[in-house]
Design an enzyme around this catalytic site. Structure first.
Site, PDB file in Angstrom:
ATOM      1  N   ARG A 147      24.357   4.471  -2.322  1.00  0.00           N
ATOM      2  CA  ARG A 147      24.116   3.342  -3.219  1.00  0.00           C
ATOM      3  C   ARG A 147      24.934   2.161  -2.709  1.00  0.00           C
ATOM      4  NH1 ARG A 147      26.185   2.793  -9.439  1.00  0.00           N
ATOM      5  NH2 ARG A 147      28.028   1.929  -8.352  1.00  0.00           N
ATOM      6  N   TYR A 159      29.459  -5.697 -11.460  1.00  0.00           N
ATOM      7  CA  TYR A 159      29.389  -4.251 -11.688  1.00  0.00           C
ATOM      8  C   TYR A 159      29.356  -3.508 -10.353  1.00  0.00           C
ATOM      9  CZ  TYR A 159      27.807   0.338 -11.665  1.00  0.00           C
ATOM     10  OH  TYR A 159      27.759   1.650 -11.362  1.00  0.00           O
ATOM     11  N   ASP A 210      21.876  -0.213  -8.067  1.00  0.00           N
ATOM     12  CA  ASP A 210      21.946  -0.205  -9.528  1.00  0.00           C
ATOM     13  C   ASP A 210      21.964  -1.642 -10.043  1.00  0.00           C
ATOM     14  OD1 ASP A 210      24.066   1.658 -11.882  1.00  0.00           O
ATOM     15  OD2 ASP A 210      22.340   0.328 -12.181  1.00  0.00           O
ATOM     16  N   HIS A 212      21.826  -2.363 -13.108  1.00  0.00           N
ATOM     17  CA  HIS A 212      22.704  -2.188 -14.284  1.00  0.00           C
ATOM     18  C   HIS A 212      22.230  -2.997 -15.480  1.00  0.00           C
ATOM     19  CE1 HIS A 212      26.589  -0.911 -16.062  1.00  0.00           C
ATOM     20  NE2 HIS A 212      26.444   0.048 -15.178  1.00  0.00           N
ATOM     21  N   GLU A 236      17.762   1.159  -9.753  1.00  0.00           N
ATOM     22  CA  GLU A 236      18.173   1.765 -11.024  1.00  0.00           C
ATOM     23  C   GLU A 236      18.391   0.728 -12.110  1.00  0.00           C
ATOM     24  OE1 GLU A 236      21.875   3.819 -10.678  1.00  0.00           O
ATOM     25  OE2 GLU A 236      22.114   3.970 -12.830  1.00  0.00           O
ATOM     26  N   GLU A 262      20.486   6.649 -17.707  1.00  0.00           N
ATOM     27  CA  GLU A 262      21.836   7.192 -17.864  1.00  0.00           C
ATOM     28  C   GLU A 262      22.365   6.982 -19.272  1.00  0.00           C
ATOM     29  OE1 GLU A 262      23.888   4.962 -14.775  1.00  0.00           O
ATOM     30  OE2 GLU A 262      25.037   3.946 -16.308  1.00  0.00           O
ATOM     31  N   ARG A 283      17.364   9.468 -15.283  1.00  0.00           N
ATOM     32  CA  ARG A 283      18.803   9.578 -15.010  1.00  0.00           C
ATOM     33  C   ARG A 283      19.591  10.174 -16.167  1.00  0.00           C
ATOM     34  NH1 ARG A 283      22.070   8.241 -11.356  1.00  0.00           N
ATOM     35  NH2 ARG A 283      23.283   6.739 -12.531  1.00  0.00           N
ATOM     36  N   GLU A 339      23.954  11.815  -8.352  1.00  0.00           N
ATOM     37  CA  GLU A 339      24.990  10.805  -8.122  1.00  0.00           C
ATOM     38  C   GLU A 339      26.328  11.509  -7.963  1.00  0.00           C
ATOM     39  OE1 GLU A 339      25.279   7.902 -11.206  1.00  0.00           O
ATOM     40  OE2 GLU A 339      26.841   6.758 -10.203  1.00  0.00           O
ATOM     41  N   TRP A 402      26.050  -5.572 -19.727  1.00  0.00           N
ATOM     42  CA  TRP A 402      27.018  -5.351 -18.651  1.00  0.00           C
ATOM     43  C   TRP A 402      26.486  -4.367 -17.644  1.00  0.00           C
ATOM     44  CZ3 TRP A 402      29.721  -0.893 -17.131  1.00  0.00           C
ATOM     45  CH2 TRP A 402      30.631  -1.143 -16.104  1.00  0.00           C
TER      46      TRP A 402
HETATM   47  C1  CS2 Z   1      26.798   3.379 -13.409  1.00  0.00           C
HETATM   48  C2  CS2 Z   1      27.984   3.888 -14.156  1.00  0.00           C
HETATM   49  O1  CS2 Z   1      27.075   5.247 -12.026  1.00  0.00           O
HETATM   50  C3  CS2 Z   1      26.255   4.437 -12.471  1.00  0.00           C
HETATM   51  O2  CS2 Z   1      25.050   4.412 -12.195  1.00  0.00           O
HETATM   52  O3  CS2 Z   1      25.779   2.865 -14.193  1.00  0.00           O
HETATM   53  O4  CS2 Z   1      29.103   3.592 -13.383  1.00  0.00           O
HETATM   54  C4  CS2 Z   1      28.193   3.291 -15.524  1.00  0.00           C
HETATM   55  O5  CS2 Z   1      28.490   1.919 -15.386  1.00  0.00           O
HETATM   56  C5  CS2 Z   1      29.331   4.004 -16.221  1.00  0.00           C
HETATM   57  O6  CS2 Z   1      29.055   5.374 -16.231  1.00  0.00           O
HETATM   58  C6  CS2 Z   1      29.504   3.496 -17.637  1.00  0.00           C
HETATM   59  O7  CS2 Z   1      30.503   4.235 -18.296  1.00  0.00           O
HETATM   60 MG    MG Z   2      23.913   3.201 -13.370  1.00  0.00          MG
END
Ligand code: CS2
Ligand code: MG
Length: 402
Positions: A147, A159, A210, A212, A236, A262, A283, A339, A402
């Protein structure tokens, strides 16, 4: 096999982690991850006040009945707190059942479907030069899938880009920090990033990214199209996925593979995305989506529609979740990718496991159960400290994802 004790272990070795330990009259115990980043104490209270008292005296072998009791019996169902609490119980009971059977968890689930679970690591940099150097580091470490996240000119924190030494940890001690974001700057830069990665590392390495949750569906469609020449493994969280229908717009516009979920905590969060084949990877993960029992429901539905799993695996999911995930990955026919962020050294002082990373794959532990144990004495050395994920704002101050 009666449950005689269940206790919640809150510890902060490198970061806050919550673990549920269930003990039976037979002397067999099992552990489950109950960590919800930034809302840990909500799950602790839910478990201690509303779940643990109902567990004592129950038969630990009745995993499905206990899951239904905790899900349907709560009346107020779903949500990240409830489903993380249920997941912790579920994983601990699967751990116990596999230990009682004297077999690794993947065998109990249905046996091996692959030799190893393809893993992806996290390359990142504050700028293009650092990001490329990070990709090189992961290539040399043997990763087949990487990634790539990068800072943006004139944006202080983005991020996925860590500052300082040690693994990336977005949750910061104290109250939430505020970060600034510019979608236009991001949309201009991200194609440049992947053009440079492909130019330097060729076509073979699997590249992931990602977003995000930060784009509107139409912006995500634009970025997906712009990234098509670089043939990502997946893009993602292109847009906040509570708007499942929003992915129809993205899907119509681009062939870049899409992954999301996620933050999902039940199959209902993903139903339209899966049945309309709007995504390629789901995810949702064991710790936040009701445990192994409910993840089997999500993964089985996904399998009917050509959707594969891509378990979330950040360091705010404890080693217990990673251990259980690798067993699930090893068994599941429609596994996609795992991941893999290495936990902090302090974390690994408290948790032990038997899985390993080899030639780009995660190889499951052959120990009975999920193979992860917690040292409670060492866990007690790291008291909880409030920590929160950042809050994001656009440059004009608008609160953003975020
Ligand atoms: C992220 C995470 O790993 C990922 O794909 O989206 O780092 C996410 O930001 C954190 O798990 C949030 O607690
Ligand atoms: Mg993520």
């Amino acid at each position: 096999m009666k449950i005689i004790d269940a206790r919640v272990i809150v510890s902060s070795p490198g970061r806050n982690l919550v673990t549920l330990k269930i003990e039976t009259e037979d002397g067999i115990s099992g552990i489950g991850d109950a960590t919800l980043n930034g809302r840990e104490l909500a799950v602790v209270a839910y478990l201690q006040d509303h779940v643990v008292p109902c567990l004592i005296g129950r038969d630990a072998r009745r995993i499905e009945d206990i899951w239904q009791y905790l899900y349907r019996g709560a009346y107020w169902r779903r949500g990240p707190v409830t489903m993380t609490a249920i997941a912790a119980v579920d994983v601990a009971l699967w751990d116990i059942k596999a230990k009682a059977a004297g077999m690794p968890l993947y065998q109990l689930l249905g046996g091996r479907s692959r030799e190893g679970a393809l893993a992806y690591g996290h390359a990142d940099g504050r700028n293009l030069e650092e990001a490329l150097a990070s990709v090189e580091k992961y290539r040399k470490a043997g990763y087949r899938a990487i990634r790539v996240q990068c800072g943006l000119p004139d944006i202080e924190k983005v991020y996925g880009v860590h500052v300082g030494e040690g693994p990336y940890e977005p949750a910061q001690r104290g109250l939430p920090e505020e970060e600034r974001w510019s979608t236009p700057a991001y949309m201009r830069f991200v194609p440049t990033l992947f053009a440079a990665v492909r130019e330097n590392f060729g076509e073979e390495v699997a590249l992931l990214h990602d977003v995000h949750h930060r784009l509107t569906p139409n912006e995500a469609a634009r970025v997906g199209k712009d990234l098509e020449p670089y043939r990502l493994f997946f893009m993602e969280d292109a847009t906040p996925a509570e708007n499942q229908e929003g992915f129809r717009l993205i899907r119509r516009a681009t062939t870049t593979p899409l992954a999301t979920g996620e933050v999902f905590n039940s199959v209902w969060d993903a139903k339209a995305l899966i049945t309309e084949q709007l995504i390629d990877y789901v995810r949702a993960t064991i710790v936040h989506a009701g445990g192994i029992s409910h993840m089997r429901t999500i993964a089985s539905l996904a399998g009917l529609y050509g959707v594969r799993t891509g378990f979330h695996g950040a360091t705010d999911l404890s080693p217990v979740t990673l251990g259980a995930a690798i067993h699930f990955d090893t068994w599941l026919p429609n596994f996609g990718i795992q991941e893999y962020m290495a936990h902090a050294e302090e974390t690994m002082q408290v948790f032990s496991h038997g899985h390993r990373f080899e030639d780009g794959y995660l190889i499951v532990s052959e120990a009975p159960g999920h193979g992860v144990e917690i040292d409670e004495a060492k866990a007690a050395l790291y008291p909880y400290q409030p920590a929160y994920l950042p809050v994001n704002r656009l440059e004009d101050g608008t609160v953003w994802d975020w």
